[in-house]
Scaffold this motif. Structure first.
Motif, PDB file in Angstrom:
ATOM      1  N   UNK A 138     119.286   3.095  22.519  1.00 57.87           N
ATOM      2  CA  UNK A 138     118.905   2.479  21.248  1.00 57.87           C
ATOM      3  C   UNK A 138     119.739   1.228  21.002  1.00 57.87           C
ATOM      4  N   UNK A 139     121.038   1.336  21.340  1.00 60.71           N
ATOM      5  CA  UNK A 139     121.922   0.178  21.141  1.00 60.71           C
ATOM      6  C   UNK A 139     121.460  -0.988  21.999  1.00 60.71           C
ATOM      7  N   UNK A 140     121.190  -0.713  23.271  1.00 58.16           N
ATOM      8  CA  UNK A 140     120.762  -1.785  24.178  1.00 58.16           C
ATOM      9  C   UNK A 140     119.460  -2.409  23.709  1.00 58.16           C
ATOM     10  N   UNK A 141     118.555  -1.562  23.216  1.00 61.07           N
ATOM     11  CA  UNK A 141     117.269  -2.063  22.744  1.00 61.07           C
ATOM     12  C   UNK A 141     117.468  -3.028  21.582  1.00 61.07           C
ATOM     13  N   UNK A 142     118.265  -2.590  20.601  1.00 60.49           N
ATOM     14  CA  UNK A 142     118.475  -3.441  19.428  1.00 60.49           C
ATOM     15  C   UNK A 142     119.259  -4.694  19.798  1.00 60.49           C
ATOM     16  N   UNK A 143     120.232  -4.510  20.700  1.00 66.12           N
ATOM     17  CA  UNK A 143     121.035  -5.660  21.105  1.00 66.12           C
ATOM     18  C   UNK A 143     120.167  -6.667  21.854  1.00 66.12           C
ATOM     19  N   UNK A 144     119.284  -6.157  22.726  1.00 64.86           N
ATOM     20  CA  UNK A 144     118.393  -7.052  23.467  1.00 64.86           C
ATOM     21  C   UNK A 144     117.482  -7.830  22.530  1.00 64.86           C
ATOM     22  N   UNK A 145     116.976  -7.120  21.527  1.00 57.36           N
ATOM     23  CA  UNK A 145     116.106  -7.773  20.547  1.00 57.36           C
ATOM     24  C   UNK A 145     116.857  -8.876  19.802  1.00 57.36           C
ATOM     25  N   UNK A 146     118.097  -8.538  19.393  1.00 61.02           N
ATOM     26  CA  UNK A 146     118.898  -9.521  18.659  1.00 61.02           C
ATOM     27  C   UNK A 146     119.194 -10.715  19.555  1.00 61.02           C
ATOM     28  N   UNK A 147     119.524 -10.429  20.828  1.00 61.27           N
ATOM     29  CA  UNK A 147     119.859 -11.530  21.728  1.00 61.27           C
ATOM     30  C   UNK A 147     118.656 -12.437  21.959  1.00 61.27           C
ATOM     31  N   UNK A 148     117.462 -11.864  21.972  1.00 61.38           N
ATOM     32  CA  UNK A 148     116.305 -12.729  22.182  1.00 61.38           C
ATOM     33  C   UNK A 148     116.120 -13.644  20.971  1.00 61.38           C
ATOM     34  N   UNK A 149     116.465 -13.136  19.783  1.00 61.01           N
ATOM     35  CA  UNK A 149     116.418 -14.018  18.612  1.00 61.01           C
ATOM     36  C   UNK A 149     117.494 -15.092  18.700  1.00 61.01           C
ATOM     37  N   UNK A 150     118.655 -14.728  19.269  1.00 62.99           N
ATOM     38  CA  UNK A 150     119.701 -15.736  19.465  1.00 62.99           C
ATOM     39  C   UNK A 150     119.191 -16.819  20.420  1.00 62.99           C
ATOM     40  N   UNK A 151     118.378 -16.397  21.409  1.00 61.68           N
ATOM     41  CA  UNK A 151     117.762 -17.375  22.309  1.00 61.68           C
ATOM     42  C   UNK A 151     116.870 -18.337  21.538  1.00 61.68           C
ATOM     43  N   UNK A 152     116.112 -17.761  20.596  1.00 66.17           N
ATOM     44  CA  UNK A 152     115.253 -18.593  19.749  1.00 66.17           C
ATOM     45  C   UNK A 152     116.100 -19.580  18.953  1.00 66.17           C
ATOM     46  N   UNK A 153     117.237 -19.092  18.458  1.00 60.98           N
ATOM     47  CA  UNK A 153     118.155 -19.957  17.709  1.00 60.98           C
ATOM     48  C   UNK A 153     118.603 -21.116  18.585  1.00 60.98           C
ATOM     49  N   UNK A 154     118.951 -20.794  19.829  1.00 66.11           N
ATOM     50  CA  UNK A 154     119.426 -21.836  20.735  1.00 66.11           C
ATOM     51  C   UNK A 154     118.343 -22.892  20.939  1.00 66.11           C
ATOM     52  N   UNK A 155     117.098 -22.444  21.101  1.00 69.41           N
ATOM     53  CA  UNK A 155     115.997 -23.401  21.287  1.00 69.41           C
ATOM     54  C   UNK A 155     115.871 -24.285  20.049  1.00 69.41           C
ATOM     55  N   UNK A 156     115.888 -23.645  18.864  1.00 72.38           N
ATOM     56  CA  UNK A 156     115.705 -24.409  17.625  1.00 72.38           C
ATOM     57  C   UNK A 156     116.843 -25.396  17.416  1.00 72.38           C
ATOM     58  N   UNK A 157     118.080 -24.977  17.755  1.00 68.56           N
ATOM     59  CA  UNK A 157     119.216 -25.888  17.605  1.00 68.56           C
ATOM     60  C   UNK A 157     119.074 -27.051  18.588  1.00 68.56           C
ATOM     61  N   UNK A 158     118.637 -26.731  19.800  1.00 66.62           N
ATOM     62  CA  UNK A 158     118.439 -27.771  20.815  1.00 66.62           C
ATOM     63  C   UNK A 158     117.417 -28.802  20.329  1.00 66.62           C
ATOM     64  N   UNK A 159     116.314 -28.300  19.780  1.00 69.03           N
ATOM     65  CA  UNK A 159     115.274 -29.213  19.287  1.00 69.03           C
ATOM     66  C   UNK A 159     115.828 -30.052  18.138  1.00 69.03           C
ATOM     67  N   UNK A 160     116.562 -29.405  17.228  1.00 71.20           N
ATOM     68  CA  UNK A 160     117.107 -30.132  16.078  1.00 71.20           C
ATOM     69  C   UNK A 160     118.067 -31.227  16.528  1.00 71.20           C
ATOM     70  N   UNK A 161     118.946 -30.873  17.460  1.00 70.05           N
ATOM     71  CA  UNK A 161     119.924 -31.857  17.910  1.00 70.05           C
ATOM     72  C   UNK A 161     119.264 -32.948  18.756  1.00 70.05           C
ATOM     73  N   UNK A 162     118.258 -32.542  19.529  1.00 65.09           N
ATOM     74  CA  UNK A 162     117.631 -33.500  20.429  1.00 65.09           C
ATOM     75  C   UNK A 162     116.714 -34.477  19.710  1.00 65.09           C
ATOM     76  N   UNK A 163     115.934 -33.958  18.754  1.00 63.31           N
ATOM     77  CA  UNK A 163     114.925 -34.815  18.124  1.00 63.31           C
ATOM     78  C   UNK A 163     115.214 -35.085  16.646  1.00 63.31           C
ATOM     79  N   UNK A 164     116.246 -34.443  16.107  1.00 64.68           N
ATOM     80  CA  UNK A 164     116.610 -34.729  14.718  1.00 64.68           C
ATOM     81  C   UNK A 164     115.922 -33.825  13.712  1.00 64.68           C
ATOM     82  N   UNK A 165     116.334 -33.963  12.434  1.00 60.62           N
ATOM     83  CA  UNK A 165     115.801 -33.090  11.385  1.00 60.62           C
ATOM     84  C   UNK A 165     114.357 -33.418  11.056  1.00 60.62           C
ATOM     85  N   UNK A 166     113.805 -34.457  11.655  1.00 60.53           N
ATOM     86  CA  UNK A 166     112.374 -34.733  11.498  1.00 60.53           C
ATOM     87  C   UNK A 166     111.506 -33.616  12.034  1.00 60.53           C
ATOM     88  N   UNK A 167     112.067 -32.770  12.898  1.00 57.77           N
ATOM     89  CA  UNK A 167     111.298 -31.635  13.412  1.00 57.77           C
ATOM     90  C   UNK A 167     111.173 -30.525  12.376  1.00 57.77           C
TER      91      UNK A 167
END
Lengths: 473, 178
Positions: free
Chosen positions: A45-74
């Motif tokens: 159960x821990x691994x499942x929840x942790x994996x789910x959370x980490x995939x959201x952290x991946x989403x965060x990384x993508x969104x931060x990358x887009x924000x930094x790369x293209x600016x707050x216009x995104x």
């Protein structure tokens, strides 16, 4: 003193139906019970929840990358709605953090014994919530690589930050808040790390916790300083928590915008922070105590008290909403009146009414002792309150901005996928960090709990059951 | 530091340990200490420990921090590079209050935190008492009374006998550089 807990059943107190502590364990048993989860390797159960959370952290990384790369216009922000999701989430996360400090510091000063079992949960939550909050202003800067310009350092340009701006106050307030919360949290953890070191079964654990415990050996000479420093930090954190959210609210209140420019904001924001923070503590602690088997340490009394605090702060928030609307009309200012009417009937009316339902109506359930006695009911209500408090910040920010003074510049706001991903990403970051904390830290303060147990046992008339300690079933 | 000897006795409850401390004190033992999983009420008086000086450090830290916070803002915005914003005076005291307060709290907290480690002489990697077998219980559920002294002067036999007589369930002797 293990057998001292074998006492006859106490007569139930109608006002305090649940004991603070109902564990049959003495000190050694407490250690075993509370550290069992840390000693075991993580389960499925821990691994499942942790994996789910980490995939959201991946989403965060993508969104931060887009924000930094293209600016707050995104993002969905534009003129006039230049602040929206990011600032909503900044305020929401900071507010959530405040309940942690309130539980650990304010309740300590008021000698509320029930805080002991849940204070580490709450403090840990504070730390991660403030980390999440801290990301948003930096992401929002537009040129985040210049974030350090907020710090007064002797720059070769010869200029300094402008200290009359609430945004600079905010930087000082939030960074101080994070530092003080971290020091307070770690100071409380040191004796528990030592306890974990001494009951660890694996050598790497003994080593890691040994280093983290800084060589704590529980000497009376050390406890004396520890008690004093811990209490003082609690005393310092208490006014700090009030100041931090007051300063956050001044980001709005100092601006001259109808809907923001109001002296009610600091107390209104502080009450809202406590309200939403307690809701999140309940959201986290109810499943955690169930899965970790901590029901005897985090008892019905804790849930009952948390529900009562949500009821009280819910009323303060309700009063603030009423007051805000009254003042809008009482001011006679057409812009203020327009804002109040538009908030309830305009483009964002749905968000406003859902906010009122979640923050004003839902907590009324807590008048009923049956609801306060049901963890599932409290959990569901706490989720609604979290939603309501998020919407509160959203409506405050967006409805004040989207109808500008000139109708020609009116423009509605809607978030983009980057906005949403940043929000979900911080949720994932928070839960991933929290799962790690559950796995690696003594999440219930063991030494304080042992002290509480002795206090409960000794401060009683001879032969009587100590108040708050349940008999052994 | 020079080598010191320690005689340790393990007690099962805080009350037994306090009682034992009282007797040992009366018997003339000095240089006593108690190691416990939580702070034991009354042990400070028995051991004759002076009140902690951390509050003074915190007060000094807070006052210094608040002063530093105000002077920093005054220096930046009123002295070194005066800025006129919103028609406020360069030395805008009311606007400087929040940061003055925050920096004061920050320094007071740092004083409490680092003052604690200074006062307790921690962190450290090792201490001779850790060598006593079974000492792990000092952070779990046992209360260890420690009689310390210089190796030549400490009467270990007597100390061990006294601790055992007072009901210690385990008595150990260790030696080392504290």
């Amino acid at each position: 003193m293990p057998d001292e807990l074998q006492l006859p059943a106490p007569p139930p107190d109608p006002l305090e139906p649940h004991p603070v502590l109902s564990t049959p364990h003495a000190d050694a048993g407490l250690n075993e019970q509370l550290f069992r989860y840390v000693q075991l390797p993580p389960g499925k159960a821990w691994w499942l929840m942790f994996g789910l959370s980490l995939s959201l952290v991946g989403l965060l990384a993508v969104a931060v990358f887009v924000t930094f790369g293209w600016g707050v216009g995104t993002w969905g922000v534009q003129i006039p709605v230049a602040w929206a999701f990011a600032i909503t989430e900044f305020v929401w996360w900071i507010g959530i953090g405040h309940a942690g400090t309130l539980i650990s510091a304010v309740l300590l000063l008021f000698l509320q014994r029930w805080r002991t079992s849940i204070n580490r949960f709450a403090e840990t939550m504070t730390l991660f919530a403030v980390m999440c909050a801290g990301m948003f202003p930096v992401l929002h800067l537009g040129r985040p690589w210049f974030a350090y310009w907020l710090i007064p350092y002797p720059a070769e340009m010869g200029v300094w930050p402008q200290f009359r701006s609430p945004l600079v106050w905010d930087m000082f307030a939030v960074s101080t808040y994070f530092t003080v919360s971290l020091l307070f949290w770690y100071m409380g953890l040191v004796p528990d790390f030592a306890s974990l070191r001494d009951s660890a079964k694996r050598s790497w654990q003994r080593m890691v916790y040994g280093v983290l415990s800084l060589g704590w050996r529980g000497s009376a000479r050390h406890w004396r300083h520890h008690k004093s420093a811990y209490l003082l930090l609690a005393g310092l954190a208490t006014p700090l928590v009030l100041s931090v959210h007051s300063i956050v609210s001044m980001d709005f209140a100092v601006a001259l915008l109808p809907g923001w420019h109001s002296t009610i904001f600091p107390p209104y924001f502080v009450a809202g922070a406590v309200f939403s923070g307690f809701a999140l503590v309940a959201t986290l602690i109810i499943p955690a105590r169930h899965f970790l088997g901590f029901e005897q340490v985090i008892t019905g009394r804790h849930l009952d008290n948390m529900a009562k605090i949500m009821l009280v702060t819910g009323w303060i928030v309700t009063y603030a909403y009423a007051c805000e609307n009254f003042l809008s009309f009482y001011s006679g200012d057409p812009f203020e009146i327009h804002l109040a009417v538009d908030r309830a009937t305009g483009h964002y009316a749905l968000a406003y009414w859902v906010q009122l339902f979640c923050n004003c109506v839902v907590p009324q359930l807590f008048w009923s002792s049956r609801v306060r006695g049901s963890p599932i009911a409290i959990w569901c209500a706490s989720i609604l309150i979290n939603v309501g408090m998020w919407l509160e910040r959203y409506t405050i920010i967006v409805t004040a901005l989207y109808r500008d003074f000139l109708p020609s510049s009116w423009r509605s706001y809607s978030p983009t996928w980057v906005d949403v991903s940043l929000y979900l990403g911080t949720l994932g970051f928070f839960s991933a960090a929290f799962l790690l904390a559950l796995k690696f830290l003594p999440i219930v303060p063991v030494s304080e709990l042992k002290e509480l147990r002795v206090e409960l046992l000794e401060h009683r008339p001879k032969g009587a059951t100590p108040p708050g300690v349940a008999h052994r079933a | 530091m020079s080598v010191r000897a320690f005689v340790l006795g393990e007690f099962a409850s805080s009350r037994a340990a306090l009682e034992a401390l009282r007797v040992l004190e009366a018997k003339g033992w000095r240089d006593l200490d108690l190691h416990s999983p939580f702070p034991v009420e009354g042990s400070e008086e028995l051991l004759g420990l002076a009140p902690s000086k951390i509050p003074i450090a915190v007060l000094c830290g807070g006052l210094f921090g608040a002063g530093f916070g105000y002077v920093l803002q005054w220096f930046c915005n009123a002295f070194d590079y005066p800025l006129v914003v919103g028609g406020r005076p360069p030395n805008a005291a009311p606007a400087f209050v929040p940061i003055t307060f925050e920096v004061g709290i920050l320094f007071a907290s740092l004083a409490a935190f680092f003052g604690l480690w200074l006062a307790t002489q921690l962190p450290r990697l090792h201490h001779p008492v850790f060598e006593a077998p079974g000492f792990e219980s000092a952070t779990v559920d046992a209360f260890w009374i420690v009689i310390g002294g210089e190796p030549e002067k400490l009467d270990r036999r007597q100390a061990e006998r006294d601790l055992a007589e007072l009901g210690a369930r385990r008595v150990e002797t260790v030696e080392g550089e504290p």
